[in-house]
Design a protein around this motif. Sequence first.
Motif, mmCIF file in Angstrom:
data_model
loop_
_atom_site.group_PDB
_atom_site.id
_atom_site.type_symbol
_atom_site.label_atom_id
_atom_site.label_comp_id
_atom_site.label_asym_id
_atom_site.label_seq_id
_atom_site.Cartn_x
_atom_site.Cartn_y
_atom_site.Cartn_z
ATOM 1 N N GLU A 227 25.468 3.800 -8.095
ATOM 2 C CA GLU A 227 26.679 3.733 -7.270
ATOM 3 C C GLU A 227 27.227 5.133 -7.002
ATOM 4 O O GLU A 227 27.647 5.439 -5.866
ATOM 5 C CB GLU A 227 27.722 2.880 -7.980
ATOM 6 N N SER A 228 27.236 5.989 -8.016
ATOM 7 C CA SER A 228 27.703 7.356 -7.808
ATOM 8 C C SER A 228 26.791 8.095 -6.837
ATOM 9 O O SER A 228 27.256 8.860 -5.975
ATOM 10 C CB SER A 228 27.756 8.096 -9.147
ATOM 11 N N PHE A 229 25.484 7.854 -6.955
ATOM 12 C CA PHE A 229 24.533 8.485 -6.044
ATOM 13 C C PHE A 229 24.782 8.029 -4.610
ATOM 14 O O PHE A 229 24.788 8.848 -3.669
ATOM 15 C CB PHE A 229 23.117 8.134 -6.490
ATOM 16 N N ASN A 230 24.983 6.731 -4.410
ATOM 17 C CA ASN A 230 25.238 6.221 -3.065
ATOM 18 C C ASN A 230 26.552 6.750 -2.507
ATOM 19 O O ASN A 230 26.648 7.068 -1.312
ATOM 20 C CB ASN A 230 25.251 4.696 -3.083
ATOM 21 N N THR A 231 27.567 6.845 -3.358
ATOM 22 C CA THR A 231 28.845 7.400 -2.898
ATOM 23 C C THR A 231 28.679 8.844 -2.468
ATOM 24 O O THR A 231 29.223 9.281 -1.434
ATOM 25 C CB THR A 231 29.891 7.290 -4.020
#
Length: 527
Positions: A227-231
């Motif tokens: 999720e952090s990577f996608n954000t």
Amino acid sequence: MHRRLLVVLVPLAVLLVAALGVPLSVTVAEREIQETYVDRLNDVGRFSSLAETALSTGRTEALQQELARYHELYGIPVAVIDTSGTVLLGPADAYQEAARKEPALPRIVTAALAGARPEPSGEWAPWDDSALVVAEPVGRDSEVVGAVVTISDLSKTRSRILARWARLAGLGLLPLIALVAVAWPVSAWVLRPVRELDAASSRISQGDLTIRADAEAGPVELRRLAESFNTMMDAVENAVQRQRAFVSDASHQLRNPLTSLRLAVESLEPHLGPADGSGNGAGDRAGDGRQVYAVAVDELKAMQRMLNSLQASARMESIRTASPVDLDAVLATRVDRWRALTENAGQTLAVDVPPGLRLLEPSGGLGSILDELISNALRLSDARAVEVTAQADPGETGGPGGGPSDGQGDGPGDGQGDGQGDGPGAGSGGGGVVTIVVRDDGQGIDASERVQALRRFWRSPRHQNVPGTGLGLAICADLVGAAGGELRLEDGLPRPDGSGHGFAAVVALPAVPRVASPPDAPAPAPA
């Protein structure tokens, strides 16, 4: 990757099984042998007491029958011997045959005839084949008249121990198999998001900012990481899109006002009086006005070219897809136009490209990149001859260069090659590269200026009065780099006056294996 986890877990499980099973197996073996030894001790002790009575009374028939019966029942030869080693009672033939196979027998018999209870013979390990020799003196202390000796074959006992060890090993493998059965899917479940994240990072490094990681699979920690990577990628993609949109919109919005301004300035020309050259004030003012007018028109034209280049750059950078192309097909649509342009400029063009070269074409088209390089040779180099060559380098496997060449590096491939290395720095993962070189015999570019020549908006001091924006080579270098290749600058053809070399632009792109064509297909013609 889950195999690497198993490489760690399996040895740990083996060590655990070994730590638990080996002491248990050794204990079982020792207990089995010890029980056998205690049984033989009891037997020889009983026979020793009987032999002492039989020898002292001379009634040996009962003892002889019992020793024979013992041998028939258990297959263990037992004999009563005198101090000279002669068999007095028992199966003499069986005893002598077994005694010849046991080298430790004399030591044990000697100790027994001396009145001591000797240590047992042989090794007790299951893989040893020695027999168990047990002796007991007949009589006490100085009154020893003989000894009772048994020679026990332990092959059956050792077979039982090995069978027990095999069962224990089988039971020890069960938790190991269960561990592997559980660890394999668990490791795959844990490491699958890591593999997908690695693949997404690789795609992003190739310029695809739309790729995202799966944030619904794997452990909670990996899901939070995804999720952090996608954000992060959402923020990067939005920033890049806003930047491109700003450049495109700004250049588009400024074009109309700039065109109107240019028309307004050009409409002032009829109102400027001619310079009469008489030296009076009016003529001087008219001449100054026309000079200012010419400068304003030139600057407006330069701004229009700049806006057009910025808009084209924004369009090209938004496309990051490279595709295979035949170099013959690209040249077939370009060479005639290049020849016409060079003839009009009083120059000659030579094209030496072998047929059948197939390479990865950058976004925006390889033809547009070659057009820009030919245009630079015609406009900026003041050359008499332009040469276009190409070759395939199947041995090149390096990765794309890290940046533009500066003419000062130690070899290509690191983004700072001087063109003197073994080959281009843009590899193709083992498929080689195709190198296209556009050379001329004109003014050339100094080695100290080659890095700056591939930067946006840079122009050589010699070309300040030549139409251009300083974006052409920079855009070409970016497009070639995005396709996994490299654009570098080198020395060109020797100048006719022998004062040095001209300019050369080298485009190295990954080669693409050619699919086998039907036997009756026509061969491509060389350019």
